[in-house]
Design a protein around this motif. Structure first.
Motif, mmCIF file in Angstrom:
data_model
loop_
_atom_site.group_PDB
_atom_site.id
_atom_site.type_symbol
_atom_site.label_atom_id
_atom_site.label_comp_id
_atom_site.label_asym_id
_atom_site.label_seq_id
_atom_site.Cartn_x
_atom_site.Cartn_y
_atom_site.Cartn_z
ATOM 1 N N ASP A 130 0.816 -1.214 0.000
ATOM 2 C CA ASP A 130 0.000 0.000 0.000
ATOM 3 C C ASP A 130 0.852 1.268 0.000
ATOM 4 O O ASP A 130 0.399 2.325 -0.443
ATOM 5 C CB ASP A 130 -0.945 0.009 1.206
ATOM 6 C CG ASP A 130 -0.186 -0.064 2.531
ATOM 7 O OD1 ASP A 130 0.509 -1.066 2.758
ATOM 8 O OD2 ASP A 130 -0.296 0.898 3.318
ATOM 9 N N LYS A 131 2.097 1.144 0.461
ATOM 10 C CA LYS A 131 2.994 2.306 0.435
ATOM 11 C C LYS A 131 3.278 2.733 -1.004
ATOM 12 O O LYS A 131 3.466 3.923 -1.283
ATOM 13 C CB LYS A 131 4.296 1.985 1.170
ATOM 14 C CG LYS A 131 4.133 1.773 2.675
ATOM 15 C CD LYS A 131 5.464 1.504 3.343
ATOM 16 C CE LYS A 131 5.331 1.418 4.861
ATOM 17 N NZ LYS A 131 4.443 0.335 5.282
ATOM 18 N N ASP A 156 0.341 4.766 -2.207
ATOM 19 C CA ASP A 156 0.436 6.152 -1.727
ATOM 20 C C ASP A 156 1.447 6.942 -2.548
ATOM 21 O O ASP A 156 1.205 8.094 -2.922
ATOM 22 C CB ASP A 156 0.835 6.172 -0.252
ATOM 23 C CG ASP A 156 -0.244 5.606 0.658
ATOM 24 O OD1 ASP A 156 -1.415 5.567 0.234
ATOM 25 O OD2 ASP A 156 0.090 5.189 1.784
ATOM 26 N N GLU A 157 2.575 6.313 -2.826
ATOM 27 C CA GLU A 157 3.645 6.985 -3.569
ATOM 28 C C GLU A 157 3.189 7.402 -4.963
ATOM 29 O O GLU A 157 3.516 8.493 -5.436
ATOM 30 C CB GLU A 157 4.843 6.035 -3.673
ATOM 31 C CG GLU A 157 6.028 6.594 -4.440
ATOM 32 C CD GLU A 157 7.126 5.553 -4.574
ATOM 33 O OE1 GLU A 157 7.926 5.664 -5.518
ATOM 34 O OE2 GLU A 157 7.186 4.621 -3.743
ATOM 35 N N LEU A 158 2.419 6.535 -5.622
ATOM 36 C CA LEU A 158 1.970 6.822 -6.986
ATOM 37 C C LEU A 158 0.597 7.484 -7.024
ATOM 38 O O LEU A 158 0.030 7.677 -8.094
ATOM 39 C CB LEU A 158 1.939 5.521 -7.801
ATOM 40 C CG LEU A 158 3.274 4.792 -7.953
ATOM 41 C CD1 LEU A 158 3.115 3.563 -8.827
ATOM 42 C CD2 LEU A 158 4.348 5.713 -8.515
ATOM 43 N N LYS A 159 0.074 7.802 -5.833
ATOM 44 C CA LYS A 159 -1.229 8.460 -5.722
ATOM 45 C C LYS A 159 -2.341 7.640 -6.375
ATOM 46 O O LYS A 159 -3.205 8.158 -7.088
ATOM 47 C CB LYS A 159 -1.178 9.885 -6.315
ATOM 48 C CG LYS A 159 -0.244 10.819 -5.553
ATOM 49 C CD LYS A 159 -0.226 12.216 -6.152
ATOM 50 C CE LYS A 159 0.531 13.210 -5.267
ATOM 51 N NZ LYS A 159 1.906 12.773 -4.942
ATOM 52 N N ILE A 160 -2.321 6.334 -6.093
ATOM 53 C CA ILE A 160 -3.365 5.428 -6.565
ATOM 54 C C ILE A 160 -4.422 5.313 -5.474
ATOM 55 O O ILE A 160 -4.117 4.859 -4.365
ATOM 56 C CB ILE A 160 -2.795 4.037 -6.892
ATOM 57 C CG1 ILE A 160 -1.774 4.141 -8.041
ATOM 58 C CG2 ILE A 160 -3.904 3.062 -7.262
ATOM 59 C CD1 ILE A 160 -1.055 2.841 -8.340
ATOM 60 N N PRO A 161 -5.657 5.720 -5.740
ATOM 61 C CA PRO A 161 -6.701 5.652 -4.713
ATOM 62 C C PRO A 161 -6.941 4.213 -4.253
ATOM 63 O O PRO A 161 -6.950 3.281 -5.066
ATOM 64 C CB PRO A 161 -7.939 6.215 -5.424
ATOM 65 C CG PRO A 161 -7.402 7.016 -6.564
ATOM 66 C CD PRO A 161 -6.156 6.310 -7.006
ATOM 67 N N HIS A 198 -8.156 2.163 -12.905
ATOM 68 C CA HIS A 198 -7.544 3.388 -12.396
ATOM 69 C C HIS A 198 -6.114 3.120 -11.941
ATOM 70 O O HIS A 198 -5.175 3.871 -12.276
ATOM 71 C CB HIS A 198 -8.379 3.935 -11.235
ATOM 72 C CG HIS A 198 -8.048 5.354 -10.885
ATOM 73 N ND1 HIS A 198 -8.771 6.080 -9.956
ATOM 74 C CD2 HIS A 198 -7.073 6.196 -11.313
ATOM 75 C CE1 HIS A 198 -8.262 7.289 -9.847
ATOM 76 N NE2 HIS A 198 -7.227 7.393 -10.665
ATOM 77 N N LYS A 224 -2.605 4.538 -13.666
ATOM 78 C CA LYS A 224 -1.619 5.287 -12.886
ATOM 79 C C LYS A 224 -0.227 4.671 -13.029
ATOM 80 O O LYS A 224 0.783 5.383 -13.118
ATOM 81 C CB LYS A 224 -2.030 5.301 -11.413
ATOM 82 C CG LYS A 224 -3.188 6.236 -11.088
ATOM 83 C CD LYS A 224 -2.672 7.659 -10.897
ATOM 84 C CE LYS A 224 -3.711 8.536 -10.250
ATOM 85 N NZ LYS A 224 -3.207 9.904 -9.988
#
Length: 255
Positions: free
Chosen positions: A87-88, A91-96, A113, A117
């Motif tokens: 999950d980190k 967050d890094e790639l701004k994936i919801p 989505h 990304k």
């Protein structure tokens, strides 16, 4: 009423500009620092991390689309799970992602989505892509050291050389299978029966260099090792891609 275009749009100009741009880029990507074969989630992230680190990275995909099976999730239900610590990377790639409250460390993503990304992140990092391109052989020099790959258009390969004879003459671990064909590595057994938890562990743990300059990542690890296959759980794909990038960077820096 005046035509809003300042000049006529001509078919010849469209064709000419596409061809010029394609072959200019093709000339630049003929030689790369790293070639990543397979643009599934692990391949995409591996290529992205290497390009972001400053290496000239080429990503080859035999299908039209990039992303592999990540686009559709599980059973065509357009949902996929990602488990910590992957999950980190989301967050890094701004994936919801949506946290699953009843399962600690589990997240749900919308595969189209998330895949879009990943593809965008690879391009943004400077990855060059050859899709509809199939690896059909290897470049081996200096006591069988792997130095490159031989490719052809996928449609030509699918048609078969008897139907479309073009020289030179998505299967997981395609490069290792070609090494086996040359008698340089053991046969690829393919995936074992499904066991998601164990498979995710082994895919990350066994991401490695299996032959000089040939690194395994993602599902190719399972195929080469005969370890369990996984369902629509893609966290290990991302972590494996990142681990492969770190291994490649370490070797390139040593050289």
């Amino acid at each position: 009423m005046a035509n809003k275009w300042t000049a006529p749009l001509r078919e010849r100009d469209i064709t000419r500009q596409i061809a010029r741009e394609h072959f200019q880029e093709f000339d630049r990507l003929i030689e790369s620092d790293v070639i990543v074969v397979g643009a599934g989630p692990s391949g995409l992230l591996c290529a992205r991390d290497l390009a972001a680190a400053g290496f000239k990275t080429l990503l080859i995909e035999q299908a039209l689309q990039l992303g592999g099976g990540f686009w559709s999730g599980g059973y065509l239900m357009n949902k996929a799970t990602i488990c910590a610590p992957a999950d980190k990377i989301l967050d890094e790639l701004k994936i919801p992602a949506k946290r699953v409250t009843e399962c600690e460390g589990m997240f749900i993503v919308d595969p189209p989505h998330a895949t879009a990304k990943l593809v965008a992140a690879a391009y943004d990092a400077g990855v060059r892509v050859l899709n509809l391109t199939k690896v059909i052989d290897l470049i081996l020099r200096r006591e069988n050291i792997l130095e490159g790959v031989v490719v052809n258009w996928s449609p030509v390969e699918y048609a078969g050389h008897d139907a479309v004879h073009v020289d030179p003459t998505g299967h997981d671990a395609a490069v290792v299978a070609l090494l086996n064909k040359r008698g340089l590595y053991k046969a690829v057994p393919g995936n074992g029966a499904m066991w998601v938890e164990r498979s995710e562990e082994l895919v990350v743990e066994n991401t490695r260099e299996v032959y000089p300059n040939c690194f395994l990542a993602g599902l190719s690890v399972s195929a080469v090792d005969g370890s369990p296959r996984m369902g629509p759980a893609f966290g290990a794909m991302l972590l494996s891609g990142r681990r492969a990038a770190e291994l490649v960077k370490k070797k390139l820096k040593q050289e």
